[in-house]
Design a protein around this motif. Structure first.
Motif, PDB file in Angstrom:
ATOM      1  N   GLU A 133       0.823  -1.209   0.000  1.00 44.82           N
ATOM      2  CA  GLU A 133       0.000   0.000   0.000  1.00 44.82           C
ATOM      3  C   GLU A 133       0.858   1.261   0.000  1.00 44.82           C
ATOM      4  O   GLU A 133       0.482   2.273  -0.593  1.00 44.82           O
ATOM      5  CB  GLU A 133      -0.930  -0.012   1.211  1.00 44.82           C
ATOM      6  N   ARG A 134       2.013   1.222   0.657  1.00 41.48           N
ATOM      7  CA  ARG A 134       2.883   2.394   0.704  1.00 41.48           C
ATOM      8  C   ARG A 134       3.315   2.819  -0.696  1.00 41.48           C
ATOM      9  O   ARG A 134       3.382   4.014  -0.995  1.00 41.48           O
ATOM     10  CB  ARG A 134       4.121   2.096   1.563  1.00 41.48           C
ATOM     11  N   THR A 138       0.450   4.658  -2.229  1.00 36.73           N
ATOM     12  CA  THR A 138       0.339   5.996  -1.640  1.00 36.73           C
ATOM     13  C   THR A 138       1.339   6.954  -2.271  1.00 36.73           C
ATOM     14  O   THR A 138       1.005   8.094  -2.610  1.00 36.73           O
ATOM     15  CB  THR A 138       0.572   5.928  -0.117  1.00 36.73           C
ATOM     16  N   ILE A 139       2.579   6.511  -2.437  1.00 37.14           N
ATOM     17  CA  ILE A 139       3.613   7.356  -3.051  1.00 37.14           C
ATOM     18  C   ILE A 139       3.231   7.712  -4.484  1.00 37.14           C
ATOM     19  O   ILE A 139       3.361   8.861  -4.914  1.00 37.14           O
ATOM     20  CB  ILE A 139       4.977   6.642  -3.010  1.00 37.14           C
ATOM     21  N   SER A 169      -2.835   8.876   1.251  1.00 38.13           N
ATOM     22  CA  SER A 169      -2.911   7.744   2.185  1.00 38.13           C
ATOM     23  C   SER A 169      -4.350   7.284   2.358  1.00 38.13           C
ATOM     24  O   SER A 169      -4.646   6.082   2.377  1.00 38.13           O
ATOM     25  CB  SER A 169      -2.313   8.132   3.544  1.00 38.13           C
ATOM     26  N   TYR A 195      12.617   2.225  -0.332  1.00 35.75           N
ATOM     27  CA  TYR A 195      11.667   3.308  -0.635  1.00 35.75           C
ATOM     28  C   TYR A 195      10.489   3.352   0.334  1.00 35.75           C
ATOM     29  O   TYR A 195       9.964   4.420   0.663  1.00 35.75           O
ATOM     30  CB  TYR A 195      11.152   3.176  -2.072  1.00 35.75           C
ATOM     31  N   SER A 196      10.038   2.177   0.797  1.00 42.51           N
ATOM     32  CA  SER A 196       8.854   2.144   1.659  1.00 42.51           C
ATOM     33  C   SER A 196       9.116   2.743   3.033  1.00 42.51           C
ATOM     34  O   SER A 196       8.174   3.100   3.747  1.00 42.51           O
ATOM     35  CB  SER A 196       8.347   0.705   1.812  1.00 42.51           C
ATOM     36  N   ARG A 197      10.395   2.864   3.417  1.00 45.27           N
ATOM     37  CA  ARG A 197      10.738   3.438   4.720  1.00 45.27           C
ATOM     38  C   ARG A 197      11.169   4.897   4.611  1.00 45.27           C
ATOM     39  O   ARG A 197      11.366   5.560   5.626  1.00 45.27           O
ATOM     40  CB  ARG A 197      11.863   2.615   5.363  1.00 45.27           C
ATOM     41  N   LEU A 231       7.818  10.177   2.197  1.00 39.36           N
ATOM     42  CA  LEU A 231       7.178  10.115   0.881  1.00 39.36           C
ATOM     43  C   LEU A 231       7.817  11.068  -0.111  1.00 39.36           C
ATOM     44  O   LEU A 231       8.080  10.707  -1.268  1.00 39.36           O
ATOM     45  CB  LEU A 231       5.683  10.410   1.016  1.00 39.36           C
ATOM     46  N   GLU A 267       0.325  13.830   0.956  1.00 41.83           N
ATOM     47  CA  GLU A 267       0.402  12.531   1.619  1.00 41.83           C
ATOM     48  C   GLU A 267      -0.859  12.163   2.397  1.00 41.83           C
ATOM     49  O   GLU A 267      -1.325  11.013   2.287  1.00 41.83           O
ATOM     50  CB  GLU A 267       1.618  12.464   2.540  1.00 41.83           C
TER      51      GLU A 267
END
Length: 306
Positions: free
Chosen positions: A76-77, A80-81, A169, A140-142, A145, A165
């Motif tokens: 999902e992250r 979102t990005i 989200s 990238y997920s950490r 954004l 963001e």
């Protein structure tokens, strides 16, 4: 002060007031053009006490971005990005202009190796290219954004992505199915055109990938036409089996993602009804959102307009 100067001053004030009114009317007209005006079809996601509203055009593009990411097995992250990036770059509109030769949802440039103009203005291709570059960014997920998005986009305004963001989200939660039955659209009165189940199946496969294998349902009390083919709602219904494992978020989450995707595309694909998990959305009662439906199902059922 002479009477002439007073008269002249009064005339200038009236002209200024008239110009102000005209500018206000122009601004209102532009706003109505962009938003569709009061009562126009809108799509809304509601979750965790928050809501975000967007036009049907934006919803279609957002649902496509989400589907392409999920079809690649991305979290999902990542969605979102991607959504926040498209919000900043194009307002979630597939535009055919931009800075220099920038085009499409992500304002990608043919001269920078993103593809041809025709490819970049294809939302499925554009989203796929964005994800291809995103997954090459270590961790990238950490990352924040705006940092992750900037490493892909290399924008001249790297902090601009951050403001999107919260909305991205929320939208991702609804479109990926984590927030169940949270995404809904209102539709305008039909124009008489029928839907095409084959078009629904083709778009599902293209956006989610070949793993999706929906079939046209031919069960139930359909009746038989003069040519010997089944008619009625069942013949117009595309059923999509939900196969996700718990490692992929589980079948319920995948089902709600597919159902939300169908609602987002309802106007485009002439979809009349979507059902899953004991709830149904119908174009006729679209302003009521998802309503309880008789029975439950482990399949998403998408019925097109007859």
């Amino acid at each position: 002060m002479s009477r002439i100067s007073v008269t002249h001053r009064g005339r200038l004030l009236r002209i200024a007031a008239a110009c102000a009114v005209l500018l206000a009317l122009i601004g209102y007209g532009i706003a109505q053009l962009v938003t569709g005006g009061p009562g126009a079809p809108r799509c809304t996601v509601r979750a965790d006490g928050e809501s975000y509203s967007l036009s049907p055009e934006q919803a279609v593009n957002a649902a496509t971005i989400s589907a392409v990411g999920s079809g690649r097995g991305l979290p999902e992250r990542a969605v979102t990005i991607a959504l926040a990036t498209a919000m900043q770059e194009s307002g979630l509109r597939n535009i055919h202009h931009g800075d220099r030769d920038s085009l499409g949802l992500f304002q990608q440039r043919p001269t920078q190796g993103w593809g041809t103009a025709a490819q970049i203005t294809d939302p499925v291709y554009a989203a796929g290219k964005f994800y291809t570059h995103l997954v090459e960014v270590p961790g990238y997920s950490r990352l924040p954004l705006t940092v992750a998005a900037q490493k892909v986009q290399r924008s001249g305004f790297p902090q601009a992505y951050a403001k999107h963001e919260p909305d991205a989200s929320l939208l991702a939660a609804g479109l990926t199915g984590r927030a169940r039955a949270s995404f809904s659209c209102t539709t305008s009165p039909g124009d008489g055109r029928p839907g095409d189940p084959a078009a629904v199946r083709a778009k599902l496969r293209r956006e989610f990938g070949t793993e999706m294998a929906p079939a046209t349902a031919m069960t139930g009390r359909t009746g038989v036409g003069a040519s010997g083919t089944a008619v009625g709602a069942a013949a117009r219904t595309v059923t999509v089996p939900v196969r996700a494992t718990e490692a992929d978020g589980g079948p319920e989450r995948q089902g709600w993602q597919l159902a939300s995707w169908a609602v987002a595309h309802a106007s485009e694909l002439r979809i009349e009804r979507v059902s899953f998990g004991g709830r149904a959305w119908t174009s006729k009662d679209s302003r009521d959102g998802w309503q309880p439906a008789v029975g439950t199902s482990d399949e998403v059922r998408i019925t097109t307009v007859q």
